[in-house]
Design a protein around this motif. Structure first.
Motif, PDB file in Angstrom:
ATOM      1  N   LEU A 105      74.777  -0.606  66.428  1.00  0.00           N
ATOM      2  CA  LEU A 105      74.975   0.841  66.477  1.00  0.00           C
ATOM      3  C   LEU A 105      73.929   1.536  67.344  1.00  0.00           C
ATOM      4  CD1 LEU A 105      75.983   1.516  62.763  1.00  0.00           C
ATOM      5  CD2 LEU A 105      77.422   1.830  64.791  1.00  0.00           C
ATOM      6  N   VAL A 154      72.663   3.188  60.449  1.00  0.00           N
ATOM      7  CA  VAL A 154      73.768   3.014  59.510  1.00  0.00           C
ATOM      8  C   VAL A 154      74.030   4.311  58.749  1.00  0.00           C
ATOM      9  CG1 VAL A 154      74.533   1.816  57.425  1.00  0.00           C
ATOM     10  CG2 VAL A 154      73.439   0.527  59.268  1.00  0.00           C
ATOM     11  N   ALA A 205      75.884   6.683  61.001  1.00  0.00           N
ATOM     12  CA  ALA A 205      77.294   6.313  61.121  1.00  0.00           C
ATOM     13  C   ALA A 205      78.070   6.616  59.848  1.00  0.00           C
ATOM     14  CB  ALA A 205      77.420   4.836  61.481  1.00  0.00           C
ATOM     15  N   ALA A 260      80.087   1.792  56.688  1.00  0.00           N
ATOM     16  CA  ALA A 260      78.929   1.545  57.553  1.00  0.00           C
ATOM     17  C   ALA A 260      77.927   0.764  56.725  1.00  0.00           C
ATOM     18  CB  ALA A 260      78.331   2.861  58.047  1.00  0.00           C
TER      19      ALA A 260
END
Length: 222
Positions: free
Chosen positions: A10, A38, A41, A48
């Motif tokens: 990510l 995370v 997201a 996530a």
């Protein structure tokens, strides 16, 4: 049914990819080792997760083989290669991996990545056209319109553009026909066949994602 995409990594590329796919209605599962990424997201994704993708046991719990597409968006070479190799060993056929240079790209292909992309190199080429042709909009997509290239599909074989009636049926305009490595102007009466490798078409997001036969070749469905 929406396709399922597993995104591993990510960073800026992976985060942007996850956000855009999610906004377009794709079911996205995203993972990274960095909890802050995370958490970011998780603000727009239902799934996530924070984990190390090079840990085969942890990665296996995500059932990557069952996903329509798995994207290894990790930029660092060693974990990128290892993760891609593990995914292939797990039976994932549709693995798209991110490379940062030519050597990285060759190794990813060698360990089984179906497709390898280099976002920096691709954007560099696109941005060069913006510099060279400042009065031309070089972007191929917008909020509502997309320029897509697709392979000539079986139902198109032996038919011409008049018979297919893509604008009337699906809101799709054929902008060019690709023959080999060259783009040619489309003629209404030209018969499409295996020698027409692909066509470039302009369509709205609605046409790309609506539930009709054209969606079978604009995106994969279960």
């Amino acid at each position: 049914m929406s396709i399922q995409v597993l995104i591993i990594g990510l960073g800026q590329f992976g985060m942007s990819l996850a956000r855009t796919l999610s906004e377009k209605g794709t079911e996205v599962i995203a993972v990274d080792q960095d909890k802050e990424l995370v958490d970011e997201a998780a603000g727009f994704l239902d799934d996530a997760l924070c984990l190390d993708a090079t840990d085969e046991t942890a990665l296996g719990k995500l059932c990557p083989k069952e996903r329509d597409v798995v994207i290894c968006a990790i930029g660092a070479r060693e974990p990128s290669i290892l993760t891609t190799a593990i995914l292939r060993q797990m039976g994932c056929d549709n693995v798209i991996a991110r490379a940062t240079d030519k050597i990285h790209e060759r190794i990813l292909k060698a360990v089984g990545a179906k497709n390898v992309i280099n976002p920096d190199a691709e954007y560099g080429k696109k941005f060069a056209y913006k510099i060279l042709f400042q009065n031309i909009i070089a972007d191929e997509t917008s909020e509502d319109i997309q320029l897509l290239e697709i392979n000539v599909q079986p139902f198109m074989e032996g038919k011409n553009l008049i018979e297919l009636a893509l604008p009337n049926k699906y809101g799709i305009i054929v902008a060019a026909i690709k023959k080999g490595n060259k783009l040619a102007r489309p003629f209404p009466n030209e018969i499409l066949n295996i020698f027409n490798r692909s066509i470039k078409m302009v369509c709205s997001n609605i046409a790309c994602y609506c539930n009709d036969p054209v969606s079978n070749f604009t995106r994969k469905r279960k």
